[in-house]
Design a protein around this motif. Sequence first.
Motif, PDB file in Angstrom:
ATOM      1  N   THR A  53      -0.866   0.646 -11.176  1.00  0.00           N
ATOM      2  CA  THR A  53      -0.877   0.008  -9.854  1.00  0.00           C
ATOM      3  C   THR A  53      -0.782   1.037  -8.726  1.00  0.00           C
ATOM      4  OG1 THR A  53       1.515  -0.342 -10.042  1.00  0.00           O
ATOM      5  CG2 THR A  53       0.087  -2.165 -10.683  1.00  0.00           C
ATOM      6  N   GLU A  54      -1.757   1.961  -8.689  1.00  0.00           N
ATOM      7  CA  GLU A  54      -1.790   2.940  -7.596  1.00  0.00           C
ATOM      8  C   GLU A  54      -2.625   2.373  -6.446  1.00  0.00           C
ATOM      9  OE1 GLU A  54      -5.240   4.630  -7.405  1.00  0.00           O
ATOM     10  OE2 GLU A  54      -5.278   2.725  -8.463  1.00  0.00           O
ATOM     11  N   LEU A  55      -3.032   3.238  -5.514  1.00  0.00           N
ATOM     12  CA  LEU A  55      -3.676   2.773  -4.288  1.00  0.00           C
ATOM     13  C   LEU A  55      -4.937   1.961  -4.535  1.00  0.00           C
ATOM     14  CD1 LEU A  55      -3.393   5.734  -1.744  1.00  0.00           C
ATOM     15  CD2 LEU A  55      -2.715   3.354  -1.371  1.00  0.00           C
ATOM     16  N   PHE A  56      -5.859   2.479  -5.325  1.00  0.00           N
ATOM     17  CA  PHE A  56      -7.124   1.786  -5.513  1.00  0.00           C
ATOM     18  C   PHE A  56      -6.934   0.483  -6.277  1.00  0.00           C
ATOM     19  CE2 PHE A  56     -11.357   1.184  -7.535  1.00  0.00           C
ATOM     20  CZ  PHE A  56     -12.083   1.028  -6.363  1.00  0.00           C
ATOM     21  N   ASN A  57      -6.005   0.478  -7.216  1.00  0.00           N
ATOM     22  CA  ASN A  57      -5.706  -0.755  -7.950  1.00  0.00           C
ATOM     23  C   ASN A  57      -5.203  -1.825  -7.003  1.00  0.00           C
ATOM     24  OD1 ASN A  57      -3.739  -2.651  -9.399  1.00  0.00           O
ATOM     25  ND2 ASN A  57      -4.759  -1.673 -11.143  1.00  0.00           N
ATOM     26  N   HIS A  58      -4.330  -1.437  -6.084  1.00  0.00           N
ATOM     27  CA  HIS A  58      -3.824  -2.421  -5.126  1.00  0.00           C
ATOM     28  C   HIS A  58      -4.927  -2.897  -4.185  1.00  0.00           C
ATOM     29  CE1 HIS A  58      -0.921  -4.636  -2.796  1.00  0.00           C
ATOM     30  NE2 HIS A  58      -1.385  -4.067  -1.693  1.00  0.00           N
ATOM     31  N   ALA A  59      -5.843  -2.000  -3.822  1.00  0.00           N
ATOM     32  CA  ALA A  59      -6.968  -2.407  -2.975  1.00  0.00           C
ATOM     33  C   ALA A  59      -7.829  -3.449  -3.677  1.00  0.00           C
ATOM     34  CB  ALA A  59      -7.801  -1.189  -2.598  1.00  0.00           C
ATOM     35  N   THR A  65      -0.440  11.841  -9.641  1.00  0.00           N
ATOM     36  CA  THR A  65      -1.164  13.078  -9.341  1.00  0.00           C
ATOM     37  C   THR A  65      -0.306  14.286  -9.672  1.00  0.00           C
ATOM     38  OG1 THR A  65      -2.419  12.008  -7.559  1.00  0.00           O
ATOM     39  CG2 THR A  65      -2.310  14.409  -7.536  1.00  0.00           C
ATOM     40  N   ALA A  66       0.955  14.252  -9.267  1.00  0.00           N
ATOM     41  CA  ALA A  66       1.854  15.381  -9.517  1.00  0.00           C
ATOM     42  C   ALA A  66       2.058  15.604 -11.011  1.00  0.00           C
ATOM     43  CB  ALA A  66       3.197  15.136  -8.827  1.00  0.00           C
ATOM     44  N   PHE A  83       0.836  -1.210   0.000  1.00  0.00           N
ATOM     45  CA  PHE A  83       0.000   0.000   0.000  1.00  0.00           C
ATOM     46  C   PHE A  83       0.873   1.263   0.000  1.00  0.00           C
ATOM     47  CE2 PHE A  83      -3.904  -2.312   1.518  1.00  0.00           C
ATOM     48  CZ  PHE A  83      -4.743  -1.831   0.520  1.00  0.00           C
ATOM     49  N   LEU A  84       1.981   1.219   0.717  1.00  0.00           N
ATOM     50  CA  LEU A  84       2.874   2.376   0.765  1.00  0.00           C
ATOM     51  C   LEU A  84       3.483   2.640  -0.613  1.00  0.00           C
ATOM     52  CD1 LEU A  84       4.124   4.544   2.547  1.00  0.00           C
ATOM     53  CD2 LEU A  84       5.976   2.941   3.090  1.00  0.00           C
ATOM     54  N   LYS A  85       3.919   1.572  -1.286  1.00  0.00           N
ATOM     55  CA  LYS A  85       4.463   1.724  -2.646  1.00  0.00           C
ATOM     56  C   LYS A  85       3.394   2.245  -3.602  1.00  0.00           C
ATOM     57  CE  LYS A  85       7.922  -1.968  -2.220  1.00  0.00           C
ATOM     58  NZ  LYS A  85       8.317  -3.335  -2.680  1.00  0.00           N
ATOM     59  N   ALA A  86       2.174   1.730  -3.447  1.00  0.00           N
ATOM     60  CA  ALA A  86       1.069   2.188  -4.304  1.00  0.00           C
ATOM     61  C   ALA A  86       0.750   3.653  -4.032  1.00  0.00           C
ATOM     62  CB  ALA A  86      -0.167   1.317  -4.063  1.00  0.00           C
ATOM     63  N   ALA A  87       0.873   4.072  -2.756  1.00  0.00           N
ATOM     64  CA  ALA A  87       0.626   5.471  -2.409  1.00  0.00           C
ATOM     65  C   ALA A  87       1.647   6.384  -3.092  1.00  0.00           C
ATOM     66  CB  ALA A  87       0.674   5.667  -0.900  1.00  0.00           C
ATOM     67  N   MET A  88       2.886   5.932  -3.194  1.00  0.00           N
ATOM     68  CA  MET A  88       3.909   6.721  -3.876  1.00  0.00           C
ATOM     69  C   MET A  88       3.583   6.875  -5.364  1.00  0.00           C
ATOM     70  SD  MET A  88       5.733   7.633  -1.424  1.00  0.00           S
ATOM     71  CE  MET A  88       6.920   8.536  -2.417  1.00  0.00           C
ATOM     72  N   ILE A  89       3.045   5.809  -5.966  1.00  0.00           N
ATOM     73  CA  ILE A  89       2.635   5.895  -7.372  1.00  0.00           C
ATOM     74  C   ILE A  89       1.466   6.862  -7.518  1.00  0.00           C
ATOM     75  CG2 ILE A  89       1.654   4.597  -9.306  1.00  0.00           C
ATOM     76  CD1 ILE A  89       3.239   2.167  -8.331  1.00  0.00           C
TER      77      ILE A  89
END
Length: 230
Positions: free
Chosen positions: A171-177, A29-30, A18-24
């Motif tokens: 593979t961002e946060l929601f994808n990992h969820a 977003t940036a 989840f932390l890695k996905a949060a970085m993506i």
Amino acid sequence: MDFLNNIVAIFQSHGLEFLKAAMITIRITAVSLLIAIIIGLVFAFFKVSNITILRRIADLYIFLVRGMPLIVQLMFLYYGISSIIVLSDFTAGALALGIHSGAYIAEIFRGAIQSIDRGQMEAARSLGMSYALSMRRIILPQAFKRAIPPLSNQFIIGLKDSSLVAYIAVTELFNHALSAQAQNYMPFETYFVVGIYYLILVLIFTLIFNKLEGRLDVGKSKGGKGFAKS
């Protein structure tokens, strides 16, 4: 009690992922917001231009973006971009999100530019400055300052909108969820955890922009009359 135990188990088994996905999520977003700022500035200038065709182009772009659901635009732009040039899922997703957010940021910049007293432009022109130089040195610095509060809201919306790129395999946060809940059969707890991550990211964005507004004294900015190119 089972709920809390399940939450702890999810953090233990998927916390690093989840932390890695949060970085993506932060990266996409940036990048998308940087693209959106560039697009927004261009179309904001179109909107305040005296050239009718440029105003019509900007109006059409903004109308189309506002008139369709984001997921439809994302799929349309993603597959449209991919059919023209081969890009990674991340790049194509960031570009699609940037094109979407650009319409809203264009209106933010347009409003900020037109809020500057037109007398300032007239004074600059009377001193011999060109229109472009007057914009760059006089109008835009003030417009950027006034645009910060609505921009901060749009940036937070852009952060949350980034969850939709899960549907194009980023593979961002929601994808990992989505992947995690398919493995652990605990969808409620998994989405609760990913919600916490999003709340933390929104809090970070909010604190950054609040500090920026404070440093620039945005609240002390005075309103002005509408501005239009003379």
